[in-house]
Design a protein around this motif. Sequence first.
Motif, PDB file in Angstrom:
ATOM      1  N   ALA A  36      -9.163  11.704  -1.763  1.00  0.00           N
ATOM      2  CA  ALA A  36      -9.711  12.141  -0.476  1.00  0.00           C
ATOM      3  C   ALA A  36      -9.340  13.586  -0.136  1.00  0.00           C
ATOM      4  O   ALA A  36      -9.915  14.527  -0.680  1.00  0.00           O
ATOM      5  CB  ALA A  36      -9.268  11.162   0.603  1.00  0.00           C
TER       6      ALA A  36
ATOM      7  N   GLY B 145      -1.627   3.315   9.400  1.00  0.00           N
ATOM      8  CA  GLY B 145      -2.692   4.021   8.682  1.00  0.00           C
ATOM      9  C   GLY B 145      -4.064   3.473   9.031  1.00  0.00           C
ATOM     10  O   GLY B 145      -4.238   2.733  10.002  1.00  0.00           O
ATOM     11  N   ASP B 146      -5.052   3.830   8.205  1.00  0.00           N
ATOM     12  CA  ASP B 146      -6.457   3.483   8.490  1.00  0.00           C
ATOM     13  C   ASP B 146      -6.657   1.996   8.781  1.00  0.00           C
ATOM     14  O   ASP B 146      -7.540   1.620   9.551  1.00  0.00           O
ATOM     15  CB  ASP B 146      -7.343   3.822   7.277  1.00  0.00           C
TER      16      ASP B 146
ATOM     17  N   LYS C  82     -10.343  19.148  -1.012  1.00  0.00           N
ATOM     18  CA  LYS C  82      -9.987  20.534  -0.634  1.00  0.00           C
ATOM     19  C   LYS C  82      -9.786  21.421  -1.861  1.00  0.00           C
ATOM     20  O   LYS C  82     -10.027  22.626  -1.808  1.00  0.00           O
ATOM     21  CB  LYS C  82      -8.753  20.556   0.278  1.00  0.00           C
TER      22      LYS C  82
ATOM     23  N   GLY D 242      -1.204  -6.998  -3.698  1.00  0.00           N
ATOM     24  CA  GLY D 242      -0.352  -7.782  -2.816  1.00  0.00           C
ATOM     25  C   GLY D 242      -1.198  -8.735  -1.983  1.00  0.00           C
ATOM     26  O   GLY D 242      -2.228  -8.343  -1.446  1.00  0.00           O
TER      27      GLY D 242
ATOM     28  N   GLY E  10       0.829  -1.213   0.000  1.00  0.00           N
ATOM     29  CA  GLY E  10       0.000   0.000   0.000  1.00  0.00           C
ATOM     30  C   GLY E  10       0.853   1.249   0.000  1.00  0.00           C
ATOM     31  O   GLY E  10       1.840   1.341   0.739  1.00  0.00           O
TER      32      GLY E  10
ATOM     33  N   GLN F  17      -8.980   7.968  11.488  1.00  0.00           N
ATOM     34  CA  GLN F  17      -8.750   7.936  10.027  1.00  0.00           C
ATOM     35  C   GLN F  17      -8.354   9.316   9.512  1.00  0.00           C
ATOM     36  O   GLN F  17      -9.179  10.068   8.975  1.00  0.00           O
ATOM     37  CB  GLN F  17      -9.996   7.412   9.322  1.00  0.00           C
ATOM     38  N   PHE F  18      -7.087   9.640   9.709  1.00  0.00           N
ATOM     39  CA  PHE F  18      -6.546  10.911   9.215  1.00  0.00           C
ATOM     40  C   PHE F  18      -5.165  10.646   8.631  1.00  0.00           C
ATOM     41  O   PHE F  18      -4.415   9.808   9.152  1.00  0.00           O
ATOM     42  CB  PHE F  18      -6.407  11.938  10.343  1.00  0.00           C
ATOM     43  N   THR F  19      -4.812  11.411   7.609  1.00  0.00           N
ATOM     44  CA  THR F  19      -3.496  11.254   6.986  1.00  0.00           C
ATOM     45  C   THR F  19      -2.380  11.509   7.993  1.00  0.00           C
ATOM     46  O   THR F  19      -1.352  10.828   7.987  1.00  0.00           O
ATOM     47  CB  THR F  19      -3.400  12.224   5.796  1.00  0.00           C
ATOM     48  N   TYR F  20      -2.605  12.490   8.865  1.00  0.00           N
ATOM     49  CA  TYR F  20      -1.542  12.827   9.819  1.00  0.00           C
ATOM     50  C   TYR F  20      -1.385  11.762  10.893  1.00  0.00           C
ATOM     51  O   TYR F  20      -0.344  11.705  11.559  1.00  0.00           O
ATOM     52  CB  TYR F  20      -1.740  14.239  10.414  1.00  0.00           C
TER      53      TYR F  20
ATOM     54  N   ASN G 121      -0.214  -1.245   4.741  1.00  0.00           N
ATOM     55  CA  ASN G 121      -0.694   0.149   4.704  1.00  0.00           C
ATOM     56  C   ASN G 121      -1.766   0.277   3.616  1.00  0.00           C
ATOM     57  O   ASN G 121      -1.678   1.099   2.710  1.00  0.00           O
ATOM     58  CB  ASN G 121       0.500   1.093   4.426  1.00  0.00           C
TER      59      ASN G 121
ATOM     60  N   LYS H  55       0.158   7.250   3.171  1.00  0.00           N
ATOM     61  CA  LYS H  55       1.053   8.275   3.741  1.00  0.00           C
ATOM     62  C   LYS H  55       2.152   7.637   4.592  1.00  0.00           C
ATOM     63  O   LYS H  55       3.333   7.939   4.447  1.00  0.00           O
ATOM     64  CB  LYS H  55       0.227   9.240   4.597  1.00  0.00           C
TER      65      LYS H  55
ATOM     66  N   THR I  25      -4.616   7.215  -0.941  1.00  0.00           N
ATOM     67  CA  THR I  25      -5.988   7.732  -0.975  1.00  0.00           C
ATOM     68  C   THR I  25      -6.027   9.246  -0.825  1.00  0.00           C
ATOM     69  O   THR I  25      -6.788   9.929  -1.508  1.00  0.00           O
ATOM     70  CB  THR I  25      -6.786   7.085   0.191  1.00  0.00           C
TER      71      THR I  25
ATOM     72  N   SER J  86      -1.671   8.473  10.023  1.00  0.00           N
ATOM     73  CA  SER J  86      -0.864   7.501   9.270  1.00  0.00           C
ATOM     74  C   SER J  86       0.611   7.919   9.322  1.00  0.00           C
ATOM     75  O   SER J  86       1.506   7.096   9.512  1.00  0.00           O
ATOM     76  CB  SER J  86      -1.367   7.431   7.820  1.00  0.00           C
TER      77      SER J  86
ATOM     78  N   GLU K  83       1.733  -1.414  -4.824  1.00  0.00           N
ATOM     79  CA  GLU K  83       0.510  -0.594  -4.950  1.00  0.00           C
ATOM     80  C   GLU K  83      -0.366  -1.217  -6.022  1.00  0.00           C
ATOM     81  O   GLU K  83       0.080  -1.451  -7.132  1.00  0.00           O
ATOM     82  CB  GLU K  83       0.863   0.854  -5.305  1.00  0.00           C
ATOM     83  N   LYS K  84      -1.622  -1.438  -5.659  1.00  0.00           N
ATOM     84  CA  LYS K  84      -2.456  -2.231  -6.582  1.00  0.00           C
ATOM     85  C   LYS K  84      -2.860  -1.482  -7.844  1.00  0.00           C
ATOM     86  O   LYS K  84      -3.103  -2.088  -8.881  1.00  0.00           O
ATOM     87  CB  LYS K  84      -3.667  -2.811  -5.867  1.00  0.00           C
TER      88      LYS K  84
HETATM   89  C1  LIG Z   1     -13.353  12.102   0.994  1.00  0.00           C
HETATM   90  C2  LIG Z   1     -12.296  12.015   2.055  1.00  0.00           C
HETATM   91  C3  LIG Z   1     -11.694  13.165   2.515  1.00  0.00           C
HETATM   92  C4  LIG Z   1     -10.695  13.087   3.481  1.00  0.00           C
HETATM   93  N1  LIG Z   1     -10.125  14.242   3.917  1.00  0.00           N
HETATM   94  C5  LIG Z   1      -9.131  14.190   4.821  1.00  0.00           C
HETATM   95  C6  LIG Z   1      -8.475  15.373   5.233  1.00  0.00           C
HETATM   96  O1  LIG Z   1      -8.794  16.473   4.800  1.00  0.00           O
HETATM   97  N2  LIG Z   1      -7.453  15.263   6.122  1.00  0.00           N
HETATM   98  C7  LIG Z   1      -7.058  14.054   6.616  1.00  0.00           C
HETATM   99  O2  LIG Z   1      -6.102  14.013   7.398  1.00  0.00           O
HETATM  100  N3  LIG Z   1      -7.675  12.910   6.259  1.00  0.00           N
HETATM  101  C8  LIG Z   1      -8.697  12.953   5.365  1.00  0.00           C
HETATM  102  N4  LIG Z   1      -9.296  11.798   4.969  1.00  0.00           N
HETATM  103  C9  LIG Z   1      -8.819  10.515   5.529  1.00  0.00           C
HETATM  104  C10 LIG Z   1      -7.527  10.104   4.819  1.00  0.00           C
HETATM  105  O3  LIG Z   1      -7.723  10.108   3.423  1.00  0.00           O
HETATM  106  C11 LIG Z   1      -7.087   8.722   5.268  1.00  0.00           C
HETATM  107  O4  LIG Z   1      -7.044   8.679   6.671  1.00  0.00           O
HETATM  108  C12 LIG Z   1      -5.703   8.402   4.731  1.00  0.00           C
HETATM  109  O5  LIG Z   1      -5.670   8.557   3.333  1.00  0.00           O
HETATM  110  C13 LIG Z   1      -5.317   6.970   5.108  1.00  0.00           C
HETATM  111  O6  LIG Z   1      -4.046   6.720   4.586  1.00  0.00           O
HETATM  112  P1  LIG Z   1      -3.342   5.327   4.757  1.00  0.00           P
HETATM  113  O7  LIG Z   1      -1.912   5.606   4.998  1.00  0.00           O
HETATM  114  O8  LIG Z   1      -4.054   4.483   5.712  1.00  0.00           O
HETATM  115  O9  LIG Z   1      -3.473   4.598   3.348  1.00  0.00           O
HETATM  116  P2  LIG Z   1      -4.108   5.012   1.966  1.00  0.00           P
HETATM  117  O10 LIG Z   1      -3.676   6.377   1.560  1.00  0.00           O
HETATM  118  O11 LIG Z   1      -5.535   4.714   2.008  1.00  0.00           O
HETATM  119  O12 LIG Z   1      -3.354   4.040   0.973  1.00  0.00           O
HETATM  120  C14 LIG Z   1      -3.633   2.694   0.872  1.00  0.00           C
HETATM  121  C15 LIG Z   1      -3.135   2.233  -0.478  1.00  0.00           C
HETATM  122  O13 LIG Z   1      -3.065   0.821  -0.503  1.00  0.00           O
HETATM  123  C16 LIG Z   1      -3.468   0.359  -1.769  1.00  0.00           C
HETATM  124  N5  LIG Z   1      -3.879  -1.044  -1.586  1.00  0.00           N
HETATM  125  C17 LIG Z   1      -4.955  -1.510  -0.924  1.00  0.00           C
HETATM  126  N6  LIG Z   1      -4.964  -2.861  -0.903  1.00  0.00           N
HETATM  127  C18 LIG Z   1      -3.846  -3.255  -1.564  1.00  0.00           C
HETATM  128  C19 LIG Z   1      -3.280  -4.518  -1.865  1.00  0.00           C
HETATM  129  N7  LIG Z   1      -3.837  -5.663  -1.472  1.00  0.00           N
HETATM  130  N8  LIG Z   1      -2.123  -4.537  -2.569  1.00  0.00           N
HETATM  131  C20 LIG Z   1      -1.530  -3.401  -2.970  1.00  0.00           C
HETATM  132  N9  LIG Z   1      -2.016  -2.175  -2.700  1.00  0.00           N
HETATM  133  C21 LIG Z   1      -3.155  -2.106  -1.998  1.00  0.00           C
HETATM  134  C22 LIG Z   1      -4.581   1.316  -2.174  1.00  0.00           C
HETATM  135  O14 LIG Z   1      -4.776   1.332  -3.568  1.00  0.00           O
HETATM  136  C23 LIG Z   1      -4.047   2.636  -1.629  1.00  0.00           C
HETATM  137  O15 LIG Z   1      -3.296   3.346  -2.577  1.00  0.00           O
HETATM  138  C24 LIG Z   1     -10.298  11.828   4.008  1.00  0.00           C
HETATM  139  C25 LIG Z   1     -10.904  10.655   3.541  1.00  0.00           C
HETATM  140  C26 LIG Z   1     -11.891  10.745   2.575  1.00  0.00           C
HETATM  141  C27 LIG Z   1     -12.512   9.474   2.066  1.00  0.00           C
END
Ligand SMILES: Cc1cc2nc3c(=O)[nH]c(=O)nc-3n(C[C@H](O)[C@H](O)[C@H](O)COP(=O)(O)OP(=O)(O)OC[C@H]3O[C@@H](n4cnc5c(N)ncnc54)[C@H](O)[C@@H]3O)c2cc1C
Length: 463
Positions: free
Chosen positions: A48, A309-310, A53, A112, A11, A316-319, A140, A14, A43, A321, A34-35
């Motif tokens: 997202a 991460g999530d 924004k 993966g 994944g 569930q926030f980027t910061y 992740n 962040k 995301t 993660s 990355e899939k």
């Molecule tokens: C509409 C929306 C708005 C948002 N706005 C905000 C905001 O303003 N501020 C904020 O902090 N948070 C915001 N969030 C939340 C934030 O987007 C998430 O908390 C954050 O992106 C989670 O990141 P992560 O590191 O968990 O992984 P992600 O960024 O979700 O990355 C996971 C990656 O893994 C890949 N993947 C999944 N399964 C597999 C697999 N089996 N093999 C290979 N790859 C795979 C996916 O394709 C993806 O690219 C928002 C969410 C949404 C839906």
Amino acid sequence: MINKFDAIIIGFGKGGKTLATDLANRGQKVALIEKSPNMYGGTCINKACIPTKILENEASIIRRENLNNFEDMKARYKKSIIRKDELITKLRIANYNKLNNNENIIIFTGQGSFINEKIVEVNTIDGERIILEGDKVFINTGSKPSIPDIKGVDNLNIVYTSETLMNLKELPKKITIVGAGFIGLEFAGIYSSFGSEVTVVNTHKTILMKEDEEDSTEIINILEKRNVSFISDVSIKEIKEENKLAKLIYTRYGEEEELVSDIILMATGRKANLDGLKVENARIELDSRGFIKVDDTLKTNVENIWALGDINGGPQFTYISLDDYRIIVNQLFGDKTRKTTDRKNIPSVLFIDPAFSRVGLNVKEAKVKGYNVLVAKMSTEVIPRAKQLGKTDGFIKIVIDKDSEKILGATMIAEGSSEIIHLIQLAIDLGVKYTYLRDRIYAHPTMTESLNEILSDAMIKEV
Ligand SMILES: Cc1cc2nc3c(=O)[nH]c(=O)nc-3n(C[C@H](O)[C@H](O)[C@H](O)COP(=O)(O)OP(=O)(O)OC[C@H]3O[C@@H](n4cnc5c(N)ncnc54)[C@H](O)[C@@H]3O)c2cc1C
Ligand SMILES: NC(=O)c1ccc[n+]([C@@H]2O[C@H](COP(=O)([O-])OP(=O)(O)OC[C@H]3O[C@@H](n4cnc5c(N)ncnc54)[C@H](O)[C@@H]3O)[C@@H](O)[C@H]2O)c1
């Protein structure tokens, strides 16, 4: 042939991408899986935080122009979607290049799946099957929309998620949003500003139940001024497509009612994205909500596997993660003191216009914790900077412990609050008295300078 790595990261989120660079810069061989080629960077940048924004900013500009012809608004919306797509494409490429240019990182594009705790297979988009072995594996894979089991909810002609809605190039005239959390309210702000008629349907009595009632009420008031309606306390029964329109059928106070719109956005939370991961092959345990179970150092029940991460069920926030990445690096290479349990005063910002920003305790929470609570509150409309910008909605509220005079928290619905909130966060973290913030010299005209007056004796009340 098995490709051997020091670390496999599944994944491109962040935490994962930051960890990949960090490990690679320490000389470790890293495989990042990355899939989807449309998801390099994860995301946040593709589906997202960033696209929403971009649209929020464009929509706020358009709202202030007071356009009253829907065709004009549709044309502006279409342009905004194109601009959003151009910007995220640039970010995606930059994210890919940053990792791909690191000689210790190999990016594999494909899904993966665990074969066992050290071996992961990648089914690439070109139909190839590649086997990787890693001493350490980091999951992740993020989250995905959680859609309740409602009859008709799978009709993709009329039912959208945050992701699919932002790909729609035609501005819908009427939108029903199910869910009044972060996504529901941010999309209500965006689409109403573009000119859609928005109704937010909520299963609870009010929105944002954990917030002080006056905060939720102010947010409702601000959105209602923009053609957003709220229907609360409903139980949703069914979704039907009729004459290419979306009908939501629900009960309220025992009566069945219906709401017709062009489309329905489901904004009902997000669940673990375990698609294709086959965690069972590595004997990785899940928690009761279906997220990957981790300890306070983000380690799973399997010795060499972490989740960040999530996907680990935290906020569930980027910061968050990103902070997960910090914890893992501290545990692997540092003094092993960082844990999820040492996090304090995590800020959050709901990006409506103006933003609702909060940190620490609100009044309700401070009282539950037994503090003698003082509140310093000021309406944004009296702040000179807000008047000058013409952005006078909202208020700034600071919660103080009467006994220690320390700041306990703040909630702000105000222009610039998404930045000012971090000053309050610092003050809480450092345990300074409110008088410290009151007596600082701030530049003029700024929103921050209002702290001089908000924290003055005349503005502080016992509640
Ligand atoms: C509409 C929306 C708005 C948002 N706005 C905000 C905001 O303003 N501020 C904020 O902090 N948070 C915001 N969030 C939340 C934030 O987007 C998430 O908390 C954050 O992106 C989670 O990141 P992560 O590191 O968990 O992984 P992600 O960024 O979700 O990355 C996971 C990656 O893994 C890949 N993947 C999944 N399964 C597999 C697999 N089996 N093999 C290979 N790859 C795979 C996916 O394709 C993806 O690219 C928002 C969410 C949404 C839906
Ligand atoms: N600005 C930001 O930082 C930002 C912006 C958007 C999203 N996010 C993150 O994304 C996460 C997901 O956002 P979200 O808005 O989908 O979730 P959320 O948890 O914030 O809100 C979900 C909403 O759906 C409602 N709901 C749940 N099940 C329902 C059902 N069966 N029927 C009707 N309503 C139902 C809930 O009552 C709530 O109002 C957020 O928790 C947040 O962490 C952050």
